[in-house]
Design a protein around this motif. Structure first.
Motif, mmCIF file in Angstrom:
data_model
loop_
_atom_site.group_PDB
_atom_site.id
_atom_site.type_symbol
_atom_site.label_atom_id
_atom_site.label_comp_id
_atom_site.label_asym_id
_atom_site.label_seq_id
_atom_site.Cartn_x
_atom_site.Cartn_y
_atom_site.Cartn_z
ATOM 1 N N UNK A 187 0.818 -1.220 0.000
ATOM 2 C CA UNK A 187 0.000 0.000 0.000
ATOM 3 C C UNK A 187 0.845 1.259 0.000
ATOM 4 N N UNK A 188 1.827 1.298 -0.914
ATOM 5 C CA UNK A 188 2.695 2.469 -1.121
ATOM 6 C C UNK A 188 3.699 2.710 0.000
ATOM 7 N N UNK A 207 -3.451 6.740 -4.442
ATOM 8 C CA UNK A 207 -4.608 7.356 -5.085
ATOM 9 C C UNK A 207 -5.721 6.321 -5.253
ATOM 10 N N UNK A 208 -6.843 6.755 -5.810
ATOM 11 C CA UNK A 208 -8.048 5.930 -5.846
ATOM 12 C C UNK A 208 -7.834 4.599 -6.563
ATOM 13 N N UNK A 209 -7.062 4.607 -7.672
ATOM 14 C CA UNK A 209 -6.855 3.376 -8.441
ATOM 15 C C UNK A 209 -5.728 2.511 -7.907
ATOM 16 N N UNK A 210 -5.148 2.867 -6.751
ATOM 17 C CA UNK A 210 -4.104 2.058 -6.127
ATOM 18 C C UNK A 210 -2.693 2.476 -6.449
ATOM 19 N N UNK A 211 -2.522 3.362 -7.426
ATOM 20 C CA UNK A 211 -1.181 3.820 -7.755
ATOM 21 C C UNK A 211 -0.647 4.736 -6.653
ATOM 22 N N UNK A 212 0.684 4.850 -6.601
ATOM 23 C CA UNK A 212 1.314 5.623 -5.522
ATOM 24 C C UNK A 212 1.717 7.015 -5.990
ATOM 25 N N UNK A 213 1.584 7.962 -5.112
ATOM 26 C CA UNK A 213 1.945 9.350 -5.385
ATOM 27 C C UNK A 213 2.988 9.832 -4.383
ATOM 28 N N UNK A 218 -0.114 16.684 -6.508
ATOM 29 C CA UNK A 218 -1.492 17.173 -6.356
ATOM 30 C C UNK A 218 -2.344 16.774 -7.571
ATOM 31 N N UNK A 219 -3.667 17.011 -7.437
ATOM 32 C CA UNK A 219 -4.568 16.869 -8.559
ATOM 33 C C UNK A 219 -4.945 15.457 -8.939
ATOM 34 N N UNK A 220 -5.038 14.561 -8.024
ATOM 35 C CA UNK A 220 -5.425 13.183 -8.326
ATOM 36 C C UNK A 220 -6.624 12.792 -7.460
ATOM 37 N N UNK A 221 -7.305 11.745 -7.874
ATOM 38 C CA UNK A 221 -8.434 11.235 -7.098
ATOM 39 C C UNK A 221 -7.939 10.312 -5.996
ATOM 40 N N UNK A 222 -8.592 10.358 -4.850
ATOM 41 C CA UNK A 222 -8.167 9.519 -3.726
ATOM 42 C C UNK A 222 -9.380 9.089 -2.908
ATOM 43 N N UNK A 227 -14.433 7.350 1.191
ATOM 44 C CA UNK A 227 -15.228 8.046 0.174
ATOM 45 C C UNK A 227 -14.293 8.636 -0.871
ATOM 46 N N UNK A 228 -14.746 8.591 -2.129
ATOM 47 C CA UNK A 228 -13.943 9.125 -3.227
ATOM 48 C C UNK A 228 -13.869 10.650 -3.137
ATOM 49 N N UNK A 229 -12.644 11.160 -3.298
ATOM 50 C CA UNK A 229 -12.433 12.607 -3.258
ATOM 51 C C UNK A 229 -11.660 13.010 -4.518
#
Length: 298
Positions: A187-188, A207-213, A218-222, A227-229
């Motif tokens: 999990x990152x 982030x929401x799709x499981x990829x790591x940031x 900034x500017x990604x879904x999480x 809850x989706x943000x």
């Protein structure tokens, strides 16, 4: 009674005279049992010398070692002698002359010819004609450093004899076990099993799709509070933990992934039996996350 022969002797400096506790000077070299002694020899935990070139029974005394510097004889070349404080090498292994005698400092040679300290891991090394990655520096039964290879879920002994003690880490969230030198990501969160236990190498936001940031992106879904943000930011809290940040209905919402315990124990890798014996000396250290935890009389 027998005199214990050592690979080191304590003698006076070149211009000094070694005295004994009887106030009589030592004679060097002296012959005892058909062997020439060029320095004080050990007997019952102390050092002694003879008062005669050809030793006579009863004609001896204990050397006053504190009045002189210690000198050490090279165990592989008796013609070489070193003074207390000197260091010399056998490959990467280091010998040091100390007040109490020879000290071995085990090290291992990496493939790039650099020397690795004991318990170092994750480097490349050569065994015979083959080069291996993910090597581990351990100490063999003679006190020298040797390379082992960590592969799969077992550390394989390549050189030397006997076994080696290595760390074993358990990722609490998955139950998977990792040997010293191995790395894994959950999990990152990226971890490494070291000689002292589980170590957190890198922490990122998911982030929401499981990829790591990375921190600062900034500017990604999480997902925050399940809850989706949208338009999320990867930041960190005061303790350095990764923290997701988003804005909802004009207010800032956050979710922090905090560190938790890593389960660590010691394991003996036995070469001859080709099996592992896990000790009961387990310990814990902080290195995981809430969403991903790892872890003759003279």
């Amino acid at each position: 009674k027998k005199i214990q022969s050592l690979s080191y002797q304590s003698i006076a400096a070149a211009n000094e005279t070694m005295m004994t506790d009887k106030g009589i000077a030592c004679v060097f070299p002296f012959k005892y049992r058909n062997k020439w002694h060029y320095s004080c020899d050990q007997y019952e935990g102390k050092y002694w010398c003879s008062f005669n070139r050809n030793h006579k029974t009863g004609s001896w005394g204990y050397c006053k070692i504190k009045a002189s510097k210690n000198r050490c004889t090279d165990p592989f070349d008796a013609s070489k002698m070193y003074v207390e404080g000197d260091r010399w090498n056998y490959g990467c292994n280091v010998m040091e002359c100390t007040h109490t005698g020879l000290k071995r400092i085990p090290k291992c040679e990496a493939a790039d010819k650099t020397c690795k300290n004991l318990h170092a891991d994750g480097y490349s090394c050569r065994i015979g004609d083959k080069q291996h990655s993910n090597c581990l520096c351990v100490q063999n039964s003679s006190g020298w450093g040797k390379n082992e290879i960590v592969s799969g879920d077992k550390a394989t002994v390549i050189t030397g004899s006997g076994g080696a003690v290595v760390s074993m880490c358990v990722d609490i969230s998955s139950g998977k076990k990792y040997e010293q030198g191995q790395q894994w990501t959950t999990s990152c969160f990226t971890y490494k099993c070291t000689a002292t236990g589980g170590q957190l190498l890198q922490a990122k936001c998911q982030q929401k799709d499981g990829k790591c940031r990375n921190i600062g992106e900034k500017g990604f879904d999480c997902m925050i509070s399940d809850k989706a943000r949208a338009n999320c930011e990867c930041s960190k809290d005061a303790s350095g933990n990764p923290m997701l940040v988003a804005t909802f209905e004009g207010r800032q919402i956050t979710e922090v992934h905090k560190k938790t315990e890593v389960s660590t124990s010691l394991k003996m890798i036995a070469k001859s039996a080709k099996k592992t014996i896990t000790s009961e000396t387990s310990s814990s250290s902080s290195s995981s996350s809430s969403s991903s935890s790892s872890s003759g009389a003279k």
